[in-house]
Every structure is written in C-alpha cells, then in structure tokens.
Design a protein around this motif. Structure first.
Motif, PDB file in Angstrom:
ATOM      1  N   MET A  53       0.833  -1.197   0.000  1.00 24.02           N
ATOM      2  CA  MET A  53       0.000   0.000   0.000  1.00 24.02           C
ATOM      3  C   MET A  53       0.872   1.253   0.000  1.00 24.02           C
ATOM      4  N   LYS A  64      -0.518   7.004   2.261  1.00 27.77           N
ATOM      5  CA  LYS A  64      -1.093   5.672   2.403  1.00 27.77           C
ATOM      6  C   LYS A  64      -2.508   5.752   2.965  1.00 27.77           C
ATOM      7  N   TYR A  68      -6.116   4.228   1.463  1.00 29.67           N
ATOM      8  CA  TYR A  68      -7.043   3.363   2.197  1.00 29.67           C
ATOM      9  C   TYR A  68      -8.498   3.816   2.031  1.00 29.67           C
ATOM     10  N   PRO A  72      -9.124  -1.152   1.005  1.00 30.68           N
ATOM     11  CA  PRO A  72      -8.886  -1.361   2.441  1.00 30.68           C
ATOM     12  C   PRO A  72      -7.599  -2.101   2.787  1.00 30.68           C
ATOM     13  N   GLY A  73      -6.943  -2.751   1.822  1.00 30.11           N
ATOM     14  CA  GLY A  73      -5.731  -3.494   2.165  1.00 30.11           C
ATOM     15  C   GLY A  73      -5.094  -4.115   0.942  1.00 30.11           C
TER      16      GLY A  73
END
Length: 266
Positions: A53, A64, A68, A72-73
């Motif tokens: 990320m 970062k 998000y 989400p990841g």
C-alpha cells in the motif's frame, strides 16, 4: 463470515461501490483503475512481493491513508490488479454455448490455452496472485466461462468439464512457471507458438548441462542420453506447451467421442 472475509473485495470487483462518505481531508481524486495500474507497474518491474500500500501510494503521489479510502488493504489491491492485468478472455460468438472464437471445441480450447499463456508471460506475477481461495472478478471468471462454453455439447458432466479446464490451466501454468523460475525476461505479448523464446532458452541451457553430465556419465542413463542427443539434433526445444496441450486435447477427444457416441459413463 464470508462477508467479513471477502466482502470488501466483492464490492470492489463486482460493485456497486458504496457511496463515498463526506469526509474531511483531500478531495477524492483517484480511481480504482489507476490504483490497479500503479500496482501492476510495480509488480511487472519488481515482482508481487514489492507491491505494498505504501509503494502504490507513493507511485500515485498520495499518502497511504488516502489510498485506504479506496482500497482497504493489500489483498483487495492485488484482486484489483489481477482483474486489470488479465487479458480479456477470447470472445464467445454465435449465441449461447458457441464457445470461443471459431472452430470446434478442440480449436476453441487451443485458443483459450495459448491466450492464457500469453497473459502469464506478459505479467508473470499473475502466477503467484491467482492461487488459493479468493474472490475472483468478472474477467477472471470470464476465462472459466469461455473454456466451459467450448465444451458445451460434448457430453461431459459438469464435474468433468471443470476438471478438464483445471487440467488445461495447470499445464499452461506449469510451463509459464518453468520460464519464470529460469529467470528469463518473459514480458511482452508472449510467444504462444511453442513455448516462447524464454522457454527455448531455458530448455537449451538445461540441455547443455545434461549434455555435459551425459558426456561423462552417459552410460548410467542411456535413455536420457539418447533423448537429449535426439532433441539437440532435431532442435526440439521449447515445444513443451504445444506438445502437452495437444496430448491433453487428444485425451479429451477420446472421452468426448465416447460420450457423444453414447457409451455412457466412464
């Protein structure tokens, strides 16, 4: 439980997207396509392990935390990358059950396998990213749909057709994995004819090594020595993709002939 584990990836790949929350901070300006392409660029250059990320945020010149807001990841990021990097599956034509472009089921599956191989050569990290239980997007499922559609009307059960697709995909993946493990640059559009130049190079290097061993200890391995010598004489390197594909299709042809001929079960 499934929603907790895969819900975010399902929403990103299949939509509809949840409405953006009115939040403080910078105006939302990224797109999922742009995020995926940034990750693909890193993976193409350095491998999937280099994707994070933080790296993708840096490529997009955002923080970062800003990234998000969209993804989400890393698992969801990789899912988006896979969907964007896979080539568009061969088109189905001629209505329901017509399968892949032109020809009989064998020709259709041949096109399917060679196009999939070219996709793995273009983005070798896909081999690592497309394993295990995970959410698959419309394009990835489209590949499975096209292969199964090619077998429609061949008399196979659903389980047999699925196994046939797994068998073909496994062969394609195995050849692509060998190229990747050989450390050869396999980018570009791929050379699907016989395994690609990278496959030829890896096979030739292996033959050189085996040739040296056979020169000293060949009497202990007469069959291997004869095969290596014959391959070198006939220039038979880099044909593993086509050889295996044709033999798999030969075997499926026998099964299809039995089913269509009315011999019933196995």
């Amino acid at each position: 439980m499934a929603d907790e584990q895969w819900g975010a990836a399902m929403r990103l790949l299949w939509g509809p997207q949840p409405p953006a929350k009115p939040a403080r901070g910078p105006k939302r300006g990224l797109t999922l396509d742009g995020i995926a392409l940034a990750g693909i660029g890193i993976a193409d250059a350095e491998g999937l392990g280099a994707v994070s990320m933080q790296r993708v945020a840096g490529e997009l010149a955002v923080t970062k935390m800003a990234l998000y807001r969209y993804v989400p990841g890393k698992a969801e990021l990789v899912a988006l990358m896979v969907e964007a990097a896979l080539p568009v599956p061969p088109e189905a034509v001629g209505g329901a059950g017509a399968g892949v472009v032109g020809g009989a089921w064998r020709e259709r599956l041949g096109v399917w396998a060679r196009d999939l191989y070219a996709g793995f050569r273009r983005h070798p990290w896909l081999l690592e990213a497309t394993v295990g239980v995970r959410v698959m997007g419309p394009r990835e499922l489209g590949w499975m749909e096209r292969a199964l559609a090619a077998l429609d009307g061949c008399g196979l059960s659903g389980a047999e057709a699925m196994d046939a697709v797994v068998l073909l995909a496994g062969h394609v993946r195995g050849i692509a994995e060998q190229e990747r493990a050989g450390g050869r640059p396999v980018g570009g559009d791929g050379e699907a004819g016989g395994g690609g130049s990278a496959a030829v190079g890896a096979d030739a290097e292996l033959a050189v090594m085996l040739g040296e061993v056979m020169r000293v200890r060949g009497a202990e391995f007469p069959a291997l020595g004869a095969a290596v010598a014959s391959a070198a004489e006939q220039g038979g390197y880099g044909q593993a993709l086509e050889f295996g594909l044709e033999r798999i299709l030969d075997g499926l042809g026998l099964l299809v002939a039995r089913r269509v001929g009315g011999e019933g079960g196995r």
